[in-house]
Design a protein around this motif. Structure first.
Motif, mmCIF file in Angstrom:
data_model
loop_
_atom_site.group_PDB
_atom_site.id
_atom_site.type_symbol
_atom_site.label_atom_id
_atom_site.label_comp_id
_atom_site.label_asym_id
_atom_site.label_seq_id
_atom_site.Cartn_x
_atom_site.Cartn_y
_atom_site.Cartn_z
ATOM 1 N N THR A 168 -7.861 -7.915 38.679
ATOM 2 C CA THR A 168 -8.655 -7.294 39.025
ATOM 3 C C THR A 168 -8.397 -5.990 40.032
ATOM 4 O OG1 THR A 168 -10.364 -8.945 38.664
ATOM 5 C CG2 THR A 168 -10.827 -7.373 40.117
ATOM 6 N N CYS B 21 -10.102 -8.782 46.449
ATOM 7 C CA CYS B 21 -9.780 -9.275 44.923
ATOM 8 C C CYS B 21 -9.015 -10.355 44.737
ATOM 9 C CB CYS B 21 -9.426 -7.979 44.052
ATOM 10 S SG CYS B 21 -10.476 -6.506 44.071
ATOM 11 N N CYS C 225 -14.846 -7.904 44.801
ATOM 12 C CA CYS C 225 -14.885 -7.522 43.437
ATOM 13 C C CYS C 225 -14.231 -8.951 42.674
ATOM 14 C CB CYS C 225 -13.902 -6.428 42.849
ATOM 15 S SG CYS C 225 -14.498 -4.818 43.657
ATOM 16 N N ASP D 74 -17.842 -4.949 37.979
ATOM 17 C CA ASP D 74 -17.626 -4.553 39.485
ATOM 18 C C ASP D 74 -16.985 -3.150 39.684
ATOM 19 O OD1 ASP D 74 -19.198 -6.998 39.846
ATOM 20 O OD2 ASP D 74 -17.267 -8.064 40.370
ATOM 21 N N ARG E 38 -24.521 -4.440 42.183
ATOM 22 C CA ARG E 38 -23.707 -5.580 41.646
ATOM 23 C C ARG E 38 -24.701 -6.727 41.861
ATOM 24 N NH1 ARG E 38 -22.499 -4.902 37.988
ATOM 25 N NH2 ARG E 38 -20.939 -6.388 37.716
#
Length: 448
Positions: free
Chosen positions: A25, A180, A303, A324, A352
């Motif tokens: 990510t 992340c 995220c 995201d 989100r």
């Protein structure tokens, strides 16, 4: 010129954006920022060294782990210029069969009934990792700095910046911090973001299995009293298996000799997916639902698994993470040059939270509904699957959700509306300022 591996003790000039976590990510986000917003100066803080992550030796094997990409995710990857290089290594899902073991309910989805060539794709993670790593190696050091192996040890917040202390002693600051790091994100607690966790008391046994005949792009999801059992089609006449069951049963299955494991799998699934002819390495993962209390805070956004770590029952985790990133990238473009402005974090929270609540609720409900031995619920499940199979009015929205099409379309509409509103406010502000300046000039008074 490749991106820098930092050895400096301190970074005096603030970064526009710092990403905590250089996994799939975080790396995906970093690459897209360098491509879409090259004026932003960013950094990645990653716990593992290059050697621990495999360096350039990103290779695939029979046992490579896989993820399911929804049609919506494929559309995002295509928009970001990554899909042409990934598609040759992915296997299309053309049919999905959902059944409830021991009951009459069944539902089938095919790509053709929705006018598509595929409902989604399955790809080994190593192919994505290899591509991201290769592309990031080409990013100039003026755009991207790596701090690795390293980790955030303290966070201090000011109005315009987040100040970070790393375990190595390095100090740096940024206008926006993006977490992340995964489901057990250590920096989330440092930032004061609470998390909610639910233990499903289940384990997922992950393995790749070979079949004697071509699978023809068919995927299977079978619900059992112990948990769902899924087979996703892979290249080279293989399936990616996710077998959810009680922890003790998972340990026993992992310990079985290959022949006995294949026999147990064949008994659990029957022969709809064909005859299983081999199995690779088996890995166990405890299943827990982990969600952060909020998606954003002052000059901070979350995220991927740092925000939501889901049960694999519907294969939605990474697809949710890509949305995201999509939201964040578009908001960064709107709010540049201040990457961490209040408008960005507030809108990210709104965007989100709605998508996450829908997907988390959907997957969690499936787990609770199908991991239950109630005869009344079993009858309801069977009737529901039968009605879904025969009623296109219900099938269409269900497919749009699971293929990630309706959430992505909804997000695009919300961002477009937000951008239009922001543009109107900017225009009105500029008009008022110009009018004020003109009045000042006409009266001979300075507007200062």
């Amino acid at each position: 010129m490749s991106s820098a591996q930092s050895t400096a003790k301190n970074s005096d000039k603030p970064f526009d954006l710092v990403i905590a976590g250089g996994g799939m990510t975080g790396a995906m986000l970093a690459l897209q920022i360098t491509r879409q917003l090259p004026h932003l100066r960013i950094a990645i803080i990653e716990q593992q060294s290059v050697e621990q992550q495999g360096g350039e030796q990103h290779t695939t094997s029979f046992d490579s782990r896989s993820i399911a990409l929804s049609a919506g995710s494929v559309a995002l990857l295509a928009r970001w210029g990554l899909w042409p290089e990934l598609k040759p290594h992915a296997c299309a899902i053309e049919h999905i069969q959902v059944s409830d073991r021991g009951h009459f309910g069944k539902s089938r989805l095919t790509a053709t009934e929705f006018g598509r060539s595929a409902l989604g794709y399955v790809i080994e993670i190593e192919w994505i990792g290899r591509l991201l790593y290769q592309q990031l190696q080409q990013v100039p050091a003026s755009q991207l700095t790596w701090f690795r192996p390293d980790q955030i040890s303290a966070i201090r917040t000011e109005r315009d910046l987040r100040h970070l202390q790393l375990k190595s002693g390095t100090e740096l600051s940024c206008r926006l911090l993006v977490l992340c790091e995964g489901g057990d994100s250590p920096s989330r607690a440092l930032a004061g973001i609470d998390g909610v966790q639910h233990d499903y008391q289940q384990s997922a046994l992950i393995a790749n299995v070979a079949v004697a005949a071509p699978h023809q792009g068919k995927a299977f999801e079978r619900f059992t009293i112990d948990g769902p059992l899924a087979l996703l089609p892979l290249t080279q006449q293989r399936y990616s298996l996710v077998w959810t069951c009680q922890p003790e049963q998972a340990v026993a299955l992992k310990a079985l000799p290959d022949a006995e494991f294949i026999a147990a799998l064949q008994q659990a699934l029957g022969y709809s997916a064909g005859v299983f002819s081999g199995v690779g390495n088996r890995v166990l993962y405890p299943l827990k639902l982990k969600t952060a209390a909020k998606a954003a805070d002052h000059r901070l956004v979350l995220c991927g698994n740092s925000l939501h770590n889901l049960h694999p029952i519907a294969g939605q985790g990474f697809n949710l993470a890509l949305r995201d990133l999509d939201a964040l990238l578009q908001l960064l473009a709107i709010h540049s040059p201040d990457a961490g402005s209040y408008g960005l974090t507030r809108q990210y929270q709104l965007l989100r939270s709605a998508d996450m609540a829908q997907v988390v609720g959907f997957t969690d409900s499936l787990v609770r509904l199908f991991s239950n031995d109630s005869k009344l619920l079993a009858l309801g499940r069977s009737l529901g699957l039968t009605v879904l199979n025969q009623c296109s009015v219900l099938k269409q929205p269900f497919a749009a959700l699971t293929m990630g099409l309706s959430p992505l379309a909804s997000q695009q509409q919300q961002i477009a509306l937000y951008q239009q509103t922001a543009s109107q406010v900017t225009t009105q502000t500029a008009t008022h300022a110009a009018t004020y300046e003109a009045k000042g000039a006409a009266t001979g008074h300075s507007s200062c």
